[in-house]
Design a protein around this motif. Structure first.
Motif, PDB file in Angstrom:
ATOM      1  N   SER A 243       0.837  -1.205   0.000  1.00  0.00           N
ATOM      2  CA  SER A 243       0.000   0.000   0.000  1.00  0.00           C
ATOM      3  C   SER A 243       0.865   1.245   0.000  1.00  0.00           C
ATOM      4  O   SER A 243       0.591   2.217  -0.739  1.00  0.00           O
ATOM      5  CB  SER A 243      -0.923  -0.008   1.223  1.00  0.00           C
ATOM      6  OG  SER A 243      -1.748  -1.156   1.237  1.00  0.00           O
ATOM      7  N   LEU A 244       1.929   1.242   0.800  1.00  0.00           N
ATOM      8  CA  LEU A 244       2.843   2.387   0.829  1.00  0.00           C
ATOM      9  C   LEU A 244       3.525   2.567  -0.520  1.00  0.00           C
ATOM     10  O   LEU A 244       3.675   3.696  -1.006  1.00  0.00           O
ATOM     11  CB  LEU A 244       3.875   2.178   1.932  1.00  0.00           C
ATOM     12  CG  LEU A 244       4.921   3.291   2.102  1.00  0.00           C
ATOM     13  CD1 LEU A 244       4.242   4.611   2.448  1.00  0.00           C
ATOM     14  CD2 LEU A 244       5.927   2.912   3.176  1.00  0.00           C
ATOM     15  N   THR A 245       3.916   1.453  -1.153  1.00  0.00           N
ATOM     16  CA  THR A 245       4.538   1.532  -2.478  1.00  0.00           C
ATOM     17  C   THR A 245       3.586   2.145  -3.490  1.00  0.00           C
ATOM     18  O   THR A 245       3.979   2.972  -4.320  1.00  0.00           O
ATOM     19  CB  THR A 245       4.969   0.135  -2.942  1.00  0.00           C
ATOM     20  OG1 THR A 245       5.881  -0.427  -2.000  1.00  0.00           O
ATOM     21  CG2 THR A 245       5.631   0.193  -4.307  1.00  0.00           C
ATOM     22  N   GLY A 246       2.303   1.747  -3.437  1.00  0.00           N
ATOM     23  CA  GLY A 246       1.311   2.296  -4.349  1.00  0.00           C
ATOM     24  C   GLY A 246       1.108   3.790  -4.162  1.00  0.00           C
ATOM     25  O   GLY A 246       1.040   4.548  -5.138  1.00  0.00           O
ATOM     26  N   LEU A 247       1.039   4.243  -2.899  1.00  0.00           N
ATOM     27  CA  LEU A 247       0.854   5.668  -2.638  1.00  0.00           C
ATOM     28  C   LEU A 247       2.060   6.479  -3.101  1.00  0.00           C
ATOM     29  O   LEU A 247       1.909   7.534  -3.728  1.00  0.00           O
ATOM     30  CB  LEU A 247       0.605   5.881  -1.144  1.00  0.00           C
ATOM     31  CG  LEU A 247      -0.713   5.336  -0.595  1.00  0.00           C
ATOM     32  CD1 LEU A 247      -0.771   5.502   0.920  1.00  0.00           C
ATOM     33  CD2 LEU A 247      -1.905   6.040  -1.245  1.00  0.00           C
ATOM     34  N   LEU A 248       3.252   5.999  -2.789  1.00  0.00           N
ATOM     35  CA  LEU A 248       4.455   6.698  -3.214  1.00  0.00           C
ATOM     36  C   LEU A 248       4.568   6.731  -4.741  1.00  0.00           C
ATOM     37  O   LEU A 248       4.961   7.749  -5.326  1.00  0.00           O
ATOM     38  CB  LEU A 248       5.694   6.037  -2.609  1.00  0.00           C
ATOM     39  CG  LEU A 248       5.860   6.154  -1.094  1.00  0.00           C
ATOM     40  CD1 LEU A 248       7.061   5.334  -0.623  1.00  0.00           C
ATOM     41  CD2 LEU A 248       6.013   7.614  -0.679  1.00  0.00           C
ATOM     42  N   SER A 249       4.229   5.620  -5.399  1.00  0.00           N
ATOM     43  CA  SER A 249       4.303   5.567  -6.862  1.00  0.00           C
ATOM     44  C   SER A 249       3.295   6.516  -7.495  1.00  0.00           C
ATOM     45  O   SER A 249       3.598   7.186  -8.497  1.00  0.00           O
ATOM     46  CB  SER A 249       4.051   4.128  -7.341  1.00  0.00           C
ATOM     47  OG  SER A 249       4.995   3.242  -6.797  1.00  0.00           O
ATOM     48  N   TYR A 250       2.092   6.580  -6.914  1.00  0.00           N
ATOM     49  CA  TYR A 250       1.072   7.489  -7.432  1.00  0.00           C
ATOM     50  C   TYR A 250       1.557   8.939  -7.361  1.00  0.00           C
ATOM     51  O   TYR A 250       1.413   9.718  -8.317  1.00  0.00           O
ATOM     52  CB  TYR A 250      -0.211   7.323  -6.630  1.00  0.00           C
ATOM     53  CG  TYR A 250      -1.337   8.238  -7.057  1.00  0.00           C
ATOM     54  CD1 TYR A 250      -2.129   7.931  -8.157  1.00  0.00           C
ATOM     55  CD2 TYR A 250      -1.599   9.415  -6.354  1.00  0.00           C
ATOM     56  CE1 TYR A 250      -3.161   8.774  -8.556  1.00  0.00           C
ATOM     57  CE2 TYR A 250      -2.623  10.261  -6.739  1.00  0.00           C
ATOM     58  CZ  TYR A 250      -3.398   9.940  -7.838  1.00  0.00           C
ATOM     59  OH  TYR A 250      -4.415  10.774  -8.234  1.00  0.00           O
ATOM     60  N   ALA A 251       2.178   9.294  -6.230  1.00  0.00           N
ATOM     61  CA  ALA A 251       2.691  10.653  -6.084  1.00  0.00           C
ATOM     62  C   ALA A 251       3.858  10.909  -7.036  1.00  0.00           C
ATOM     63  O   ALA A 251       3.945  11.977  -7.662  1.00  0.00           O
ATOM     64  CB  ALA A 251       3.120  10.884  -4.636  1.00  0.00           C
ATOM     65  N   ALA A 252       4.764   9.942  -7.164  1.00  0.00           N
ATOM     66  CA  ALA A 252       5.941  10.127  -8.014  1.00  0.00           C
ATOM     67  C   ALA A 252       5.564  10.260  -9.482  1.00  0.00           C
ATOM     68  O   ALA A 252       6.126  11.092 -10.208  1.00  0.00           O
ATOM     69  CB  ALA A 252       6.906   8.959  -7.821  1.00  0.00           C
ATOM     70  N   ILE A 253       4.599   9.454  -9.935  1.00  0.00           N
ATOM     71  CA  ILE A 253       4.177   9.534 -11.335  1.00  0.00           C
ATOM     72  C   ILE A 253       3.594  10.903 -11.644  1.00  0.00           C
ATOM     73  O   ILE A 253       3.819  11.480 -12.723  1.00  0.00           O
ATOM     74  CB  ILE A 253       3.165   8.407 -11.641  1.00  0.00           C
ATOM     75  CG1 ILE A 253       3.876   7.056 -11.637  1.00  0.00           C
ATOM     76  CG2 ILE A 253       2.487   8.642 -12.986  1.00  0.00           C
ATOM     77  CD1 ILE A 253       2.938   5.885 -11.785  1.00  0.00           C
ATOM     78  N   GLY A 254       2.844  11.469 -10.681  1.00  0.00           N
ATOM     79  CA  GLY A 254       2.286  12.801 -10.884  1.00  0.00           C
ATOM     80  C   GLY A 254       3.345  13.887 -10.846  1.00  0.00           C
ATOM     81  O   GLY A 254       3.324  14.828 -11.657  1.00  0.00           O
ATOM     82  N   ILE A 255       4.313  13.762  -9.937  1.00  0.00           N
ATOM     83  CA  ILE A 255       5.349  14.783  -9.818  1.00  0.00           C
ATOM     84  C   ILE A 255       6.266  14.789 -11.040  1.00  0.00           C
ATOM     85  O   ILE A 255       6.607  15.849 -11.592  1.00  0.00           O
ATOM     86  CB  ILE A 255       6.175  14.553  -8.533  1.00  0.00           C
ATOM     87  CG1 ILE A 255       5.290  14.793  -7.304  1.00  0.00           C
ATOM     88  CG2 ILE A 255       7.395  15.456  -8.497  1.00  0.00           C
ATOM     89  CD1 ILE A 255       5.960  14.440  -5.999  1.00  0.00           C
ATOM     90  N   VAL A 256       6.666  13.593 -11.488  1.00  0.00           N
ATOM     91  CA  VAL A 256       7.565  13.488 -12.649  1.00  0.00           C
ATOM     92  C   VAL A 256       6.809  13.676 -13.957  1.00  0.00           C
ATOM     93  O   VAL A 256       7.413  13.856 -15.013  1.00  0.00           O
ATOM     94  CB  VAL A 256       8.300  12.127 -12.612  1.00  0.00           C
ATOM     95  CG1 VAL A 256       9.323  12.010 -13.733  1.00  0.00           C
ATOM     96  CG2 VAL A 256       9.011  11.949 -11.274  1.00  0.00           C
ATOM     97  N   GLN A 257       5.457  13.621 -13.900  1.00  0.00           N
ATOM     98  CA  GLN A 257       4.593  13.815 -15.074  1.00  0.00           C
ATOM     99  C   GLN A 257       4.843  12.745 -16.135  1.00  0.00           C
ATOM    100  O   GLN A 257       5.161  13.029 -17.289  1.00  0.00           O
ATOM    101  CB  GLN A 257       4.776  15.218 -15.665  1.00  0.00           C
ATOM    102  CG  GLN A 257       4.373  16.336 -14.713  1.00  0.00           C
ATOM    103  CD  GLN A 257       4.543  17.720 -15.312  1.00  0.00           C
ATOM    104  OE1 GLN A 257       5.293  17.897 -16.277  1.00  0.00           O
ATOM    105  NE2 GLN A 257       3.866  18.709 -14.760  1.00  0.00           N
ATOM    106  N   LEU A 258       4.692  11.500 -15.722  1.00  0.00           N
ATOM    107  CA  LEU A 258       4.809  10.381 -16.642  1.00  0.00           C
ATOM    108  C   LEU A 258       3.413   9.960 -17.098  1.00  0.00           C
ATOM    109  O   LEU A 258       2.480   9.891 -16.295  1.00  0.00           O
ATOM    110  CB  LEU A 258       5.499   9.195 -15.951  1.00  0.00           C
ATOM    111  CG  LEU A 258       6.931   9.440 -15.457  1.00  0.00           C
ATOM    112  CD1 LEU A 258       7.426   8.236 -14.677  1.00  0.00           C
ATOM    113  CD2 LEU A 258       7.849   9.722 -16.635  1.00  0.00           C
ATOM    114  N   ASN A 259       3.272   9.687 -18.384  1.00  0.00           N
ATOM    115  CA  ASN A 259       1.970   9.253 -18.899  1.00  0.00           C
ATOM    116  C   ASN A 259       1.913   7.759 -19.178  1.00  0.00           C
ATOM    117  O   ASN A 259       0.876   7.246 -19.595  1.00  0.00           O
ATOM    118  CB  ASN A 259       1.603  10.021 -20.170  1.00  0.00           C
ATOM    119  CG  ASN A 259       2.608   9.808 -21.301  1.00  0.00           C
ATOM    120  OD1 ASN A 259       3.555   9.022 -21.182  1.00  0.00           O
ATOM    121  ND2 ASN A 259       2.413  10.512 -22.408  1.00  0.00           N
TER     122      ASN A 259
END
Length: 435
Positions: A243-259
């Motif tokens: 769950s922590l990995t999913g939350l961190l990944s969700y934030a990182a994808i938005g910050i780095v702006q990956l599609n």
């Protein structure tokens, strides 16, 4: 990985888990299993309705090459009187091959087909098993032969590799190896029958990945390692870390702006199937992290259990510190494994970038490289978090078990130490004081 420790240990009886620990574990595991099962049934995809255009009257048939006749490769086409300068055809790919068909409507017949001679074409020799494309009545109006040599037939060699893998696992792991193989089958079945079809059916890739990972985790861990408190602690630790990995990944994808579009496959899924490629990237991180997380969590849980059995007087802090040292060593090696795995998978791309002599800043910000960086960093953060979480849970369960079974704890030395002591030797001062 760990073993099932619910059946005790040789040389001494295991201290039974406390009633409070068992009920607390059930209070977490049972609702988790019920929610996962309900979501799995609710989200299970129906029959696939493929919209992909398939060629009409196209079949794959097999055959064996009986002879190869090489010819001179055609000259390169000219552009303004000069050769185009493109890649030259390999002389070993220019010519014809006689093939004895072993499947399809003309089984037993020998046909002659042209060898594939485009850039990157494979080479064929007499005796090779091949796959051919059979196109009867193509209706295109072109003079296309009905049989075209496509690729090598690798089915026999792959079956041989699979059998060797199964025999090696069973020979070393015995019954535990059989359970591990069954768990592997369950993983592939859920991926192929639930995760992939559900995503193609238009459901949220993130939700599908969470439900699929939960189902895989519950079934495979308990099947492979047995129903026990250590396994349950590993399950809970995996769930929290995932769950922590999913939350961190969700934030990182938005910050780095990956599609999530990094290659032709993801581009095709986005344009042809309208798949949420950003959610698909997040789902791939979660499922990929699960494969390493369960290794770390099971190892930590079993390590704490073994320490508690070997040292019944250990407190929570002592168990945690001792097992955390093992966890830090494990994480240090796993991090290198993850980075090397991603580097190996992306090696052709890295070579291409190196040939282009791009600045390091441009290389790192490339969407493909940035995606792999986010994937590896977020997975590593989840692994790092899994060690203290699982270690604390397992240490808490072990100390509660030791406290509830204090009257049953065997304070005598370990069996191996008893056998080494001479009959006339005095007892160890620590053992004498503890008794």
């Amino acid at each position: 990985m760990g073993a099932n420790h619910s059946h005790g240990h040789s040389g001494g009886s295991a201290v039974p888990s406390s009633r409070a620990t068992v009920w607390a574990t059930l209070a977490v595991i049972v609702p988790l299993a019920l929610v996962t099962l309900t979501a799995l049934v609710w989200m299970w995809p129906g029959p696939p309705a493929s919209t992909a255009e398939r060629p009409v009257n196209l079949q794959r048939v097999s055959g064996t090459i009986t002879a190869v006749t090489l010819t001179r490769c055609p000259e390169e086409p000219l552009a303004d009187g000069q050769p185009r300068g493109g890649p030259k055809a390999d002389p070993a790919t220019c010519g014809d091959a006689r093939v004895m068909l072993t499947s399809g409507p003309d089984t037993g017949h020998v046909i002659t087909g042209a060898l594939p001679s485009g850039p990157g074409s494979q080479t064929f020799a007499a005796g090779d098993n091949v796959i051919l494309i059979y196109m009867p009545d193509s209706g295109s109006g072109l003079d296309v032969p009905p049989y075209q040599i496509s690729d090598h037939d690798r089915s026999s060699s792959l079956w041989l590799a699979g059998v060797a893998f199964v025999l090696a696992v069973i020979a070393f792991g015995r019954w535990r190896g059989v359970m591990a193989l069954i768990g592997l089958v369950i993983t592939f079945v859920l991926l192929l029958t639930f995760v992939i079809p559900a995503i193609l059916a238009g459901q949220s890739p993130l939700l599908v990945a969470i439900v699929g990972a939960g189902a895989i985790m519950l079934m495979v861990l308990y099947l492979t390692h047995g129903v026990s408190i250590p396994t349950s602690m590993a399950v809970v630790g995996t769930l929290v870390s995932l769950s922590l990995t999913g939350l961190l990944s969700y934030a990182a994808i938005g910050i780095v702006q990956l599609n999530g579009i990094t290659d032709e496959s993801s581009f095709y899924l986005d344009t042809s199937y309208q798949i949420n490629t950003q959610g698909l990237l997040l789902a791939s991180i979660i499922i990929g992290s699960l494969g390493v997380l369960d290794d770390v969590t099971v190892t930590q849980s079993v390590t704490v259990t073994e320490l508690a059995h070997a040292n019944p007087g250990y407190t929570f802090a002592q168990l945690y510190r001792a097992a955390a040292r093992v966890g830090r060593a494990h994480i240090a090696s796993v991090i290198n494994t993850i980075i090397l795995a991603y580097a190996g998978a992306s090696l052709p791309l890295l070579l291409l970038i190196s040939v282009g002599e791009q600045p390091i800043g441009e290389v790192v910000t490339n969407p493909v490289i940035a995606t792999e960086i986010v994937r590896s960093v977020m997975g590593t953060l989840g692994l790092i978090a899994a060690v203290p979480i699982t270690t604390a849970l397992a240490a808490l369960a072990s100390t509660r078990r030791a406290a509830s079974g204090h009257d049953h704890v065997d304070h005598s030395p370990l069996p191996a130490a008893r056998h080494r002591r001479r009959p006339d030797a005095l007892p160890d001062p620590l053992m004498r004081s503890s008794s």
